[in-house]
Write a protein that holds these residues in place. Structure first.
Motif, PDB file in Angstrom:
ATOM      1  N   CYS A 149     -52.217  29.169 -13.350  1.00 54.88           N
ATOM      2  CA  CYS A 149     -50.788  29.266 -13.679  1.00 54.88           C
ATOM      3  C   CYS A 149     -50.117  27.897 -13.688  1.00 54.88           C
ATOM      4  N   PRO A 150     -49.466  27.531 -14.802  1.00 53.61           N
ATOM      5  CA  PRO A 150     -48.879  26.195 -14.898  1.00 53.61           C
ATOM      6  C   PRO A 150     -47.498  26.083 -14.258  1.00 53.61           C
ATOM      7  N   THR A 151     -46.951  27.163 -13.718  1.00 53.99           N
ATOM      8  CA  THR A 151     -45.583  27.087 -13.207  1.00 53.99           C
ATOM      9  C   THR A 151     -45.464  27.565 -11.761  1.00 53.99           C
ATOM     10  N   ALA A 153     -45.709  30.504 -10.996  1.00 54.32           N
ATOM     11  CA  ALA A 153     -45.079  31.824 -11.057  1.00 54.32           C
ATOM     12  C   ALA A 153     -45.971  32.851 -10.397  1.00 54.32           C
ATOM     13  N   THR A 154     -47.270  32.583 -10.348  1.00 57.65           N
ATOM     14  CA  THR A 154     -48.141  33.418  -9.533  1.00 57.65           C
ATOM     15  C   THR A 154     -48.693  32.514  -8.444  1.00 57.65           C
ATOM     16  N   MET A 164     -46.172  37.478  -7.655  1.00 59.04           N
ATOM     17  CA  MET A 164     -45.613  37.083  -8.951  1.00 59.04           C
ATOM     18  C   MET A 164     -44.128  36.783  -8.805  1.00 59.04           C
ATOM     19  N   CYS A 169     -42.019  33.016 -14.540  1.00 58.89           N
ATOM     20  CA  CYS A 169     -43.132  33.180 -15.487  1.00 58.89           C
ATOM     21  C   CYS A 169     -42.687  32.855 -16.912  1.00 58.89           C
ATOM     22  N   ILE A 170     -43.465  32.011 -17.598  1.00 53.96           N
ATOM     23  CA  ILE A 170     -43.131  31.664 -18.980  1.00 53.96           C
ATOM     24  C   ILE A 170     -43.880  32.532 -19.988  1.00 53.96           C
ATOM     25  N   GLY A 171     -44.749  33.404 -19.480  1.00 53.69           N
ATOM     26  CA  GLY A 171     -45.463  34.304 -20.386  1.00 53.69           C
ATOM     27  C   GLY A 171     -46.560  33.631 -21.190  1.00 53.69           C
ATOM     28  N   CYS A 172     -47.222  32.630 -20.598  1.00 53.04           N
ATOM     29  CA  CYS A 172     -48.302  31.961 -21.332  1.00 53.04           C
ATOM     30  C   CYS A 172     -49.596  32.769 -21.282  1.00 53.04           C
ATOM     31  N   ARG A 173     -49.701  33.679 -20.317  1.00 50.36           N
ATOM     32  CA  ARG A 173     -50.855  34.578 -20.175  1.00 50.36           C
ATOM     33  C   ARG A 173     -52.150  33.859 -19.843  1.00 50.36           C
ATOM     34  N   PHE A 174     -52.022  32.643 -19.305  1.00 46.94           N
ATOM     35  CA  PHE A 174     -53.199  31.919 -18.868  1.00 46.94           C
ATOM     36  C   PHE A 174     -53.848  32.664 -17.695  1.00 46.94           C
ATOM     37  N   CYS A 175     -52.984  33.230 -16.819  1.00 48.36           N
ATOM     38  CA  CYS A 175     -53.497  33.954 -15.664  1.00 48.36           C
ATOM     39  C   CYS A 175     -54.303  35.179 -16.092  1.00 48.36           C
ATOM     40  N   ARG A 184     -54.130  42.137 -14.539  1.00 50.13           N
ATOM     41  CA  ARG A 184     -52.776  41.727 -14.931  1.00 50.13           C
ATOM     42  C   ARG A 184     -52.346  42.361 -16.246  1.00 50.13           C
ATOM     43  N   VAL A 216     -45.593  38.497 -17.022  1.00 46.90           N
ATOM     44  CA  VAL A 216     -46.786  39.179 -16.532  1.00 46.90           C
ATOM     45  C   VAL A 216     -46.456  39.900 -15.231  1.00 46.90           C
TER      46      VAL A 216
END
Ligand code: SF4
Ligand code: SF4
Ligand code: SF4
Lengths: 282, 393
Positions: A149-151, A153-154, A164, A169-175, A184, A216
């Motif tokens: 997660c880049p922020t 947020a998780t 979470m 959360c920016i919603g990048c869905r990397f997680c 998730r 997410v």
């Protein structure tokens, strides 16, 4: 000193610093610098063989919540799993879009082959094949979703719960790409909306926030209830069937630890080193 | 210098208008997606990244490919690349701009994108990707613009850009390496979990980037007086050819490891991409990427053969075709197969296929058009300056 020699020394110096510093930097990168909160019983750290389940970490520090799911009890009590899912999804305002593409789920059932794809399902007994397994977020001790997660947020709480922050959360869905368990879900559409007059959230629970589209979400181990000293809703829903146990894995006297000490359990995909906190009795 | 972009013939303006039209469609499609949510795309719980992220991945390669045009000139003083170095830098600018747009298009909460900066998270590869991509954009804008502006003024470029130019060389490698690390560091995604991913990315990048540039150069040779020269052209053939061969060598290594070890997780995605995967519960066969992936391999090999043949024949049209074949081949391989394939099967060995929606394709086309718009304007300026200089020289 001639020029080429000076150059060589410079390079040698830099490489030396790099070799010494690299492992430390890598540790920082993967978050291993923080003491792992370990598994149930303290065990000496041993280097794991490649592909083998990750070695148990250092001596446990602090709390680490975990869960045991007794699949046989669920098999013996038809409808019990549905009751747990219902309890979770209605309380947390998990929307139902009525299609697989937009699906959001925190807790659900899966056959053995899907829940444990890395275990052989060849010539297993009929019961195992006809059983369904409740699966959810494993609140991994080394969660790849948190790493990705880049922020932030998780993130992982001190008590081991992977949380979470829906507002960050920016919603990048990397997680989601990082989680090996499909735990998730993403809000592809506005969960507060409705279709043909039917709201996606059938019965709104005003005590828990609904999410906005584009973020997410996943099981929270009922962190808010734990803070009030209550058990997670799904565990509570199993009543006195003994189908689920919950507690601090690092406390040898907790319910969950006692079960783990006395019964053979397995985790999902142990070879990946995520060290799940959800255990199964098969 | 910008005024150069405002003077052009009918063909130039028709092309610009066409691009603006497609960009307009892209904006409308994005507005639809923004209002409805990402559910307007074909992505799902199981395939969480679609063509946006796969285009992003491919275009990082195109941007990094610019390196192959900059490096020989600045590091090895290979004078014959004097005319195309700037084209490489400008192509990188357009490609990175597209990358950033694709990332924005893919975010569920685009308004919060800056959270990556406000809450810097050094254990996330996306954090580093943000740094290296923006850094590379900055380096190429500064280097490209300053060098060209000096040429416009008829002076040598100032010395302070030199270190930036040198820095941009390893930086180009870093953007594609970090982008590969987004994928290859994820446990449980066997198709991506391979140390050879970054080298493979770089090999395909060093072929696809210069191949695109070659095609554009050949078009400009036809439509303008700008000619990159036979020597540079032949050298580019060598670069593209060897990089493309390396890419297939790496792909071959992947295939060997998967099928010789017979480890199911390693074989599944390759099975899905090249042969189709059967769901054992239902017996249904999933194979919607198979024709693309097979075409990709055939086009790639045909492209490489034709590439070297065109050089011996000194045929520009053959050269253009071979470069298009290689570019499209690698676009399919990375711009479709790599990202989409990684999600099939999912972590629970279930198969969900992904088909982009019209909205998604509209946004994608719009972003590509934006990239070509940037390339067109920058190249127009660059070749106007170059041609003028050569007239006066
Ligand atoms: S199960 Fe998935 S979402 Fe839950 S902590 Fe582990 S990696 Fe993260
Ligand atoms: S989707 Fe949200 S929680 Fe997941 S990695 Fe991105 S910012 Fe973090
Ligand atoms: S622990 Fe709580 S949030 Fe998680 S599945 Fe059970 S009820 Fe749902």
């Amino acid at each position: 000193m001639d020029n080429s020699r000076r150059k060589f020394l410079k390079i040698a110096g830099i490489s030396a610093v790099a070799t010494v510093g690299a492992p430390a930097a890598l540790n920082l990168l993967t978050g291993n610098a923080h003491a792992s909160s370990g598994h149930g019983a303290p065990q000496a750290a041993a280097p794991a063989a490649h592909g083998a389940p990750a070695a148990h970490g250092e001596a446990p520090t602090g709390k680490r919540y975990g869960m045991v799911i007794d699949a046989r009890k669920f098999h013996a009590n038809p409808g019990l799993a549905e009751k747990c899912i219902e309890a979770c999804h209605t309380n947390y305002n998990v929307p139902d879009f009525g299609n697989k593409k937009d699906e959001i789920k925190w807790l659900w059932k899966m056959p053995f082959a899907n829940a444990f794809p890395e275990h052989s399902h060849y010539k297993k007994d009929h019961t195992v094949h006809s059983m369904d397994f409740l699966v959810t977020c494993n609140h991994c001790d080394k969660p790849p979703c948190v790493r990705a997660c880049p922020t932030k947020a998780t993130f992982k709480n001190k008590d081991g719960i992977v949380m979470m922050d829906f507002h960050r959360c920016i919603g990048c869905r990397f997680c989601m790409a990082a989680c090996p368990y499909g735990a998730r879900s993403f809000n592809w559409r506005d969960p507060r909306g409705s279709e043909n007059g039917v709201p996606f959230i059938k019965k709104l629970n005003h005590d828990f926030p609904t999410r906005m589209r584009g973020v997410v979400e996943k099981c929270s181990f009922c962190a808010l209830r734990l803070a009030e000293g209550k058990l997670p809703l799904c565990v509570e829903a199993t009543g006195d069937t003994g189908a689920m146990f919950f507690g601090d894995l690092n406390d040898p006297h907790s319910d969950v630890s006692k079960v783990l000490q006395s019964k053979f359990t397995i985790q999902r995909k142990p070879a990946l080193g995520t060290t799940p906190s959800v255990f199964y009795i098969i | 210098m910008l005024e150069k972009a405002l003077k052009g013939n009918v063909g130039y303006w028709a092309w610009i208008l066409c691009l603006l039209g497609i960009m307009g469609v892209g904006v409308i499609c994005y507005a639809v997606q923004f209002n409805y949510g990402l559910g307007a795309t074909g992505m799902s719980r199981d395939v969480t990244w679609g063509i946006y992220i796969s285009q992003f991945t491919f275009l990082v390669g195109v941007a990094a490919g610019g390196l192959m045009l900059v490096l020989p000139y600045y590091l090895h003083h290979y004078k014959d690349f004097g005319r195309i170095t700037i084209l490489g830098e400008f192509m990188a600018i357009a490609a990175v701009a597209m990358c950033l747009l694709f990332i924005m298009a893919d975010l569920g909460q685009p308004m919060r994108a800056l959270n990556v900066v406000f809450h810097p998270t050094p254990n996330s590869m996306l954090f580093y990707d943000m740094i290296v991509l923006n850094g590379y954009l900055f380096l190429n804008v500064v280097c490209g613009w300053v060098v060209l502006h000096s040429e416009y003024k008829g002076i040598k470029y100032p010395n302070w850009v030199k270190p930036l130019i040198y820095l941009s060389i390893p930086w180009a490698v870093s953007i594609h390496t970090v982008t590969a690390f987004l994928y290859c560091g994820l446990p449980g995604r066997h198709f991506w979990l391979t140390a050879i991913l970054a080298p493979r990315f770089l090999a395909s990048a060093f072929a696809a980037g210069p191949a695109l540039l070659m095609v554009i150069a050949l078009i400009m040779k036809q439509t303008t007086k700008f000619n990159v020269g036979r020597v540079a052209q032949d050298k580019l053939v060598t670069i593209i050819g060897y990089a493309a061969i390396l890419n297939f060598f790496f792909l071959g290594c992947e295939i060997f490891v998967a099928y010789y070890s017979q480890i199911p997780g390693h074989m599944h995605t390759l099975d899905y991409l090249f042969f189709g995967l059967t769901d054992h519960a239902t017996g249904e066969v999933y194979n919607n990427l198979v024709p693309f992936m097979r075409a990709s391999v055939i086009m790639g090999f045909a492209g490489i053969a034709l590439l070297f043949f065109s050089r011996s024949q000194k045929s520009d049209s053959m050269l253009a075709i071979s470069c298009i074949l290689i570019f499209v081949s690698f676009w399919i391989d990375k711009g479709l197969g790599l990202v989409l394939g990684g999600f099939v099967p999912n972590g629970m060995e279930q198969i969900t296929e992904y088909i982009p929606t019209g909205i998604e394709i509209g946004v994608t086309a719009g972003i590509w058009a934006t990239g070509f718009f940037i390339i067109t304007v920058l190249y127009k300026i660059a070749i106007s300056v170059k041609l003028e200089n050569e007239k006066t020289a």
